[in-house]
Design an enzyme around this catalytic site. Structure first.
Site, PDB file in Angstrom:
ATOM      1  CG  ASN A  12      -1.698   1.244   1.410  1.00  0.00           C
ATOM      2  OD1 ASN A  12      -1.838   2.023   0.480  1.00  0.00           O
ATOM      3  ND2 ASN A  12      -2.241   1.459   2.607  1.00  0.00           N
ATOM      4  CE  LYS A  14       0.350   3.469   4.838  1.00  0.00           C
ATOM      5  NZ  LYS A  14       0.116   3.573   6.254  1.00  0.00           N
ATOM      6  CG  HIS A  99      -5.786   1.598   5.088  1.00  0.00           C
ATOM      7  ND1 HIS A  99      -5.340   2.577   5.938  1.00  0.00           N
ATOM      8  CD2 HIS A  99      -4.758   0.728   4.923  1.00  0.00           C
ATOM      9  CE1 HIS A  99      -4.071   2.319   6.262  1.00  0.00           C
ATOM     10  NE2 HIS A  99      -3.701   1.203   5.665  1.00  0.00           N
ATOM     11  CD  GLU A 101      -2.996   5.354   6.682  1.00  0.00           C
ATOM     12  OE1 GLU A 101      -2.992   5.478   5.452  1.00  0.00           O
ATOM     13  OE2 GLU A 101      -2.066   4.796   7.315  1.00  0.00           O
ATOM     14  CD  GLU A 171      -3.487  -2.879   7.194  1.00  0.00           C
ATOM     15  OE1 GLU A 171      -2.376  -3.079   6.727  1.00  0.00           O
ATOM     16  OE2 GLU A 171      -4.123  -1.839   6.989  1.00  0.00           O
ATOM     17  N   GLY A 177       2.380   1.879  10.693  1.00  0.00           N
ATOM     18  CA  GLY A 177       3.296   3.011  10.578  1.00  0.00           C
ATOM     19  C   GLY A 177       4.007   3.371  11.865  1.00  0.00           C
ATOM     20  CB  SER A 214       5.273  -2.120  11.941  1.00  0.00           C
ATOM     21  OG  SER A 214       4.832  -0.795  12.191  1.00  0.00           O
TER      22      SER A 214
HETATM   23  C1  PEP Z   1      -0.637  -0.027   5.844  1.00  0.00           C
HETATM   24  O1  PEP Z   1      -0.569   1.073   5.347  1.00  0.00           O
HETATM   25  O2  PEP Z   1      -1.607  -0.744   5.578  1.00  0.00           O
HETATM   26  C2  PEP Z   1       0.444  -0.477   6.732  1.00  0.00           C
HETATM   27  C3  PEP Z   1       0.330  -1.646   7.299  1.00  0.00           C
HETATM   28  O3  PEP Z   1       1.498   0.374   6.907  1.00  0.00           O
HETATM   29  P1  PEP Z   1       2.933   0.020   7.591  1.00  0.00           P
HETATM   30  O4  PEP Z   1       3.431  -1.253   6.954  1.00  0.00           O
HETATM   31  O5  PEP Z   1       3.808   1.185   7.269  1.00  0.00           O
HETATM   32  O6  PEP Z   1       2.692  -0.163   9.045  1.00  0.00           O
END
Ligand code: PEP
Length: 257
Positions: A12, A14, A99, A101, A171, A177, A214
């Protein structure tokens, strides 16, 4: 003999990359994976809408492309929105829905997410439904009820046949992040819970459940070795072709065991 594992590794991006840097990134990934055995590994990237065309052009044969969001209406006066039919016709295979966000910054409710899921299932796109609890929800002991509520609403009008076309990404919001991934045991426990709850809802239980939060080249092996973890949704580590390719290589090796 135990069945060999299959994985889905999704990046992803973003709101990162320009058309030219997106071309460089996808070309680097494509080059980096060309000698891997990917017969049981699906690879997908999710660039910003404006970069989807160029990424499709440079993705090569083994990288599918998806959109990070969609709107649930097919067309009309919805300035700034993009429908599932448009994403499908552009050549995408996947669409991310819900997601964290989108849920937190753009205030998308479980109900809106259900509408988006239904709209995606009207097309040939594979929706990746993202669910997960916040840190305060986990700390107050509400992880399972939050996941249940997210699944209950998303799946309320989805038939068992339609549910077989879905992918879920677990997630935990506190891991996205932050550099603090769930431990392999925490992630496995949540994935197992999600599978059990799909069965309670009478939906397909063998669908892929990806872990996101992460994931890095260093922790990918531990996470992907868990029995209920079928892949990863990766943010930060998907923006550098070296780290993304390294995670794909890990999945490819595990899929051969
Ligand atoms: C994501 O954006 O779905 C995500 C898991 O980000 P990160 O790997 O940076 O934690």
């Amino acid at each position: 003999m135990t069945k060999k594992r299959s994985y889905c590794i999704a990046g992803n991006w973003k709101m990162n990359t320009t058309p030219s840097s997106a071309t460089t990134l996808v070309s680097g990934i494509s080059h980096g994976i060309e000698n891997l055995n990917l017969s049981r590994v699906r690879v997908a990237v999710f660039p910003p809408f404006i970069n989807i065309n160029t990424v499709l052009e440079h993705a090569g044969g083994h990288i599918a492309v998806g959109a990070q969001n969609c709107y649930y209406e097919p067309n009309g006066a919805f300035t700034g929105e993009v429908s599932c039919g448009m994403i499908d016709d552009a050549g995408c295979t996947y669409v991310l829905i819900g997601h964290s966000e989108r849920r937190t910054i753009f205030k998308e409710s479980n109900t809106v997410i259900e509408l988006k899921l239904k709209a995606a299932l009207q097309t040939s796109l594979t929706p990746i439904l993202c669910i997960g609890e916040t840190l305060s929800e986990r700390q107050s002991g509400n992880t399972w009820s939050v996941l249940q509520e997210q699944l209950n609403t998303a799946f309320q009008t989805i038939t068992p046949e339609q549910s077989a076309r879905l992918v879920i990404a677990y997630e935990p919001v506190w891991a996205i992040g932050t550099g603090v991934a769930a431990t392999k045991d925490e992630a496995q426990e949540a994935h197992h819970f999600i599978r059990k709850h799909l069965s309670v809802l009478g939906k397909e239980t063998s669908i892929p459940i990806l872990y996101g939060g992460s994931v890095t080249a260093d922790n990918a092996r531990d996470l992907l070795s868990q029995p209920d973890i079928d892949g990863a949704l990766i943010g930060g580590a998907s923006l550098k072709h070296e780290s993304f390719v390294s995670i794909i290589r890990t999945a490819a090796l595990l899929s051969e065991n």
